[in-house]
Write an enzyme that holds these catalytic residues in place. Structure first.
Site, short mmCIF file in Angstrom:
data_model
loop_
_atom_site.label_atom_id
_atom_site.label_comp_id
_atom_site.label_asym_id
_atom_site.label_seq_id
_atom_site.Cartn_x
_atom_site.Cartn_y
_atom_site.Cartn_z
N SER A 151 57.68 45.04 52.66
CA SER A 151 56.52 45.67 52.03
C SER A 151 56.10 46.86 52.89
O SER A 151 56.05 46.73 54.12
CB SER A 151 55.41 44.61 51.96
OG SER A 151 54.20 45.12 51.52
N ASN A 152 55.85 48.00 52.28
CA ASN A 152 55.49 49.18 53.08
C ASN A 152 54.44 50.04 52.40
O ASN A 152 54.64 50.52 51.28
CB ASN A 152 56.74 50.00 53.38
CG ASN A 152 56.48 51.20 54.28
OD1 ASN A 152 57.09 52.25 54.10
ND2 ASN A 152 55.61 51.07 55.25
N ASP A 153 53.31 50.19 53.10
CA ASP A 153 52.22 51.11 52.73
C ASP A 153 52.75 52.50 53.13
O ASP A 153 52.56 52.94 54.25
CB ASP A 153 51.00 50.69 53.56
CG ASP A 153 49.77 51.52 53.29
OD1 ASP A 153 49.88 52.57 52.64
OD2 ASP A 153 48.69 51.09 53.76
N ARG A 197 78.97 40.20 65.85
CA ARG A 197 78.27 40.75 64.67
C ARG A 197 77.10 39.88 64.30
O ARG A 197 76.85 39.62 63.12
CB ARG A 197 79.29 40.86 63.52
CG ARG A 197 80.39 41.86 63.85
CD ARG A 197 81.53 41.80 62.88
NE ARG A 197 82.27 40.55 62.99
CZ ARG A 197 83.57 40.42 62.71
NH1 ARG A 197 84.26 41.45 62.30
NH2 ARG A 197 84.16 39.25 62.83
N HIS A 231 55.23 51.21 48.43
CA HIS A 231 54.07 51.44 47.55
C HIS A 231 53.10 52.51 48.03
O HIS A 231 53.04 52.84 49.21
CB HIS A 231 53.31 50.13 47.31
CG HIS A 231 53.05 49.31 48.54
ND1 HIS A 231 53.89 48.31 48.95
CD2 HIS A 231 52.04 49.34 49.45
CE1 HIS A 231 53.40 47.74 50.04
NE2 HIS A 231 52.29 48.36 50.37
N ILE A 232 52.36 53.01 47.04
CA ILE A 232 51.23 53.91 47.27
C ILE A 232 50.02 53.21 46.66
O ILE A 232 50.03 52.88 45.46
CB ILE A 232 51.46 55.28 46.59
CG1 ILE A 232 52.67 55.98 47.22
CG2 ILE A 232 50.21 56.14 46.69
CD1 ILE A 232 53.04 57.31 46.55
N CYS A 277 55.72 42.51 58.02
CA CYS A 277 56.23 43.42 56.99
C CYS A 277 57.62 43.92 57.37
O CYS A 277 58.57 43.74 56.63
CB CYS A 277 55.27 44.59 56.82
SG CYS A 277 53.73 44.07 56.07
N ALA A 284 43.94 49.14 52.80
CA ALA A 284 43.94 47.85 52.10
C ALA A 284 44.12 46.76 53.15
O ALA A 284 45.08 46.80 53.91
CB ALA A 284 45.09 47.82 51.11
N1 LIG Z 1 47.45 48.28 54.19
C1 LIG Z 1 48.05 48.21 55.41
N2 LIG Z 1 48.79 49.25 55.82
C2 LIG Z 1 49.40 49.21 57.03
O1 LIG Z 1 50.07 50.19 57.38
C3 LIG Z 1 49.22 48.06 57.85
C4 LIG Z 1 48.43 47.01 57.38
N3 LIG Z 1 47.85 47.10 56.15
N4 LIG Z 1 48.21 45.90 58.13
C5 LIG Z 1 48.76 45.73 59.43
C6 LIG Z 1 49.25 46.95 60.05
C7 LIG Z 1 48.25 47.80 60.76
N5 LIG Z 1 48.87 49.12 60.67
C8 LIG Z 1 48.15 50.29 60.72
C9 LIG Z 1 46.79 50.30 60.53
C10 LIG Z 1 46.08 51.49 60.59
C11 LIG Z 1 46.75 52.67 60.84
C12 LIG Z 1 45.96 53.93 60.92
O2 LIG Z 1 44.75 53.93 60.87
N6 LIG Z 1 46.62 55.06 61.07
C13 LIG Z 1 46.02 56.38 61.13
C14 LIG Z 1 45.88 56.91 62.52
C15 LIG Z 1 45.86 55.92 63.61
C16 LIG Z 1 45.68 56.50 64.98
O3 LIG Z 1 45.63 57.75 65.12
O4 LIG Z 1 45.62 55.70 65.92
C17 LIG Z 1 46.91 57.33 60.37
O5 LIG Z 1 46.44 58.40 60.03
O6 LIG Z 1 48.09 56.97 60.17
C18 LIG Z 1 48.12 52.66 61.03
C19 LIG Z 1 48.81 51.47 60.96
C20 LIG Z 1 50.10 49.03 59.94
N7 LIG Z 1 49.84 47.91 59.11
O1 LIG Z 2 54.05 47.27 59.94
C1 LIG Z 2 53.48 47.24 58.83
C2 LIG Z 2 52.50 46.30 58.55
C3 LIG Z 2 51.92 46.30 57.33
N1 LIG Z 2 52.28 47.21 56.37
C4 LIG Z 2 51.59 47.18 55.05
C5 LIG Z 2 52.42 46.86 53.84
C6 LIG Z 2 51.37 46.33 52.88
O2 LIG Z 2 50.67 47.44 52.30
C7 LIG Z 2 50.41 45.58 53.78
C8 LIG Z 2 50.72 44.11 53.84
O3 LIG Z 2 50.37 43.49 52.64
P1 LIG Z 2 51.24 42.33 51.97
O4 LIG Z 2 50.41 41.91 50.79
O5 LIG Z 2 51.38 41.23 52.97
O6 LIG Z 2 52.56 42.93 51.56
O7 LIG Z 2 50.59 46.16 55.06
C9 LIG Z 2 53.24 48.16 56.65
O8 LIG Z 2 53.57 49.02 55.81
N2 LIG Z 2 53.82 48.13 57.87
#
Ligand SMILES: Nc1nc(=O)c2c([nH]1)NC[C@@H]1CN(c3ccc(C(=O)N[C@@H](CCC(=O)O)C(=O)O)cc3)CN21
Ligand SMILES: O=c1ccn([C@H]2C[C@H](O)[C@@H](COP(=O)(O)O)O2)c(=O)[nH]1
Length: 278
Positions: free
Chosen positions: A178-180, A132, A218-219, A153, A277
């Site tokens: 943390s999640n965008d 485990r 977050h949004i 993240c 961001a």
């Molecule tokens: N603010 C933020 N959000 C994130 O999701 C994120 C970060 N920062 N920093 C590091 C990585 C980079 N990641 C990313 C960055 C860009 C896309 C993006 O542009 N996605 C588009 C399409 C991409 C494609 O088609 O290749 C989308 O519509 O989701 C996705 C993940 C995830 N992570």
């Molecule tokens: O795999 C990933 C990488 C990054 N993120 C997002 C989450 C946040 O919005 C930013 C990172 O900012 P912190 O200030 O370091 O939290 O990138 C994600 O969702 N997934």
């Protein structure tokens, strides 16, 4: 709509209704302004993969292949080099987080390599699948202090087996600090399910359940329009499912992006645009 779509809409509505605003957040938009976000803490979801659940939304197209390639870059190549991600795999979306040397710093794949995390994980599961202690932890303080770079993240995952009849199922938990949500929630979830599938295949097991915990969900304050657009959409009723088309026992390191096949995936269009961001 799929369960993933319902959960996604519930999360969006919950953040809009009950979330709180960050103050003085770290990231910046391209125009230099602080990127604050509305967030909730302590989000949890469970997907029963063995019964056809899969953590992908159909409310907009998700870059599935890119997500899988990014995962292979981290866990097979064990690299932090953006040239590898961009030239070997054609994935460009990490460039904004490059540090001076063209890597993302001593993070992710570099941490996996330095601590032989996959080697240790495979060895532990091979020796005793019922141990485990099957943990991937990318939050290594010495690595984080070594260079600049975004902090991981999705930083921890854990694996446990379960026998049901003749089959052994591999369950997994992903923990993310943390999640965008609108941009990366489904990228992160489905890429870790892909990793779970690779580990299961390596041992000839099935995938079972996937548990997904996020501390700060977050949004961003420039995404409310996209959030409302997503709320107004109805996803498809077909259940998307990711398959890994290789024989049981295929070595973890021999699995390729094209071995993954996404079926029944017909996301709603048009695609949404995001000013990220950074
Ligand atoms: N603010 C933020 N959000 C994130 O999701 C994120 C970060 N920062 N920093 C590091 C990585 C980079 N990641 C990313 C960055 C860009 C896309 C993006 O542009 N996605 C588009 C399409 C991409 C494609 O088609 O290749 C989308 O519509 O989701 C996705 C993940 C995830 N992570
Ligand atoms: O795999 C990933 C990488 C990054 N993120 C997002 C989450 C946040 O919005 C930013 C990172 O900012 P912190 O200030 O370091 O939290 O990138 C994600 O969702 N997934």
């Amino acid at each position: 709509m799929t369960r993933a779509d319902e959960l996604f809409k519930q999360n969006i509505q919950n953040i809009l209704d009950n979330g709180v605003m960050s103050e003085n957040a770290r990231p910046r938009y391209k125009n230099g302004e602080t990127a604050n976000s509305k967030y909730v803490t302590g989000s949890f979801a469970e997907y029963d993969l063995a019964n056809g659940d899969f953590p992908i939304t159909t409310l907009r197209p998700i870059a599935i292949k890119s997500a899988i390639k990014e995962l292979l870059w981290i866990y097979q190549d064990q690299s932090n080099d953006l040239d590898v991600l961009e030239n070997k795999y054609g994935v460009k979306y990490w460039r904004d987080w490059a540090i001076d040397d063209g890597t993302i710093g001593q993070r992710y794949g570099a941490t996996v390599r330095k601590h032989n995390i996959i080697g240790n994980l495979l060895e532990g599961l091979a020796k005793n699948p019922w141990n485990r202690r099957n943990i991937i932890n990318l939050w290594q303080y010495d690595d984080l202090a070594e260079t600049a770079g975004l902090m991981p993240c999705a930083f921890q995952s854990m694996y446990d087996v379960r026998r049901v009849g003749d089959e052994i199922y591999l369950d997994a938990t992903l923990i993310q600090r943390s999640n965008d949500m609108l941009v990366a929630h489904h990228i992160n979830a489905m890429q870790y399910v892909a990793l779970q599938m690779m580990l299961a295949k390596h041992f000839g097991w099935k995938v079972g359940k996937f548990f997904y915990f996020i501390n700060n969900l977050h949004i961003y304050d420039n995404q409310f329009e996209q959030a409302n657009e997503l709320l107004s959409r109805e996803g498809t009723d077909e259940k998307p499912i990711l398959k890994l088309d290789v024989p049981d026992g295929t070595n973890f390191f021999d699995i390729k992006p094209e071995d993954f096949v996404m079926e029944n995936y017909h996301p709603v269009k048009p695609q949404l645009k995001f000013d990220l961001a950074i």
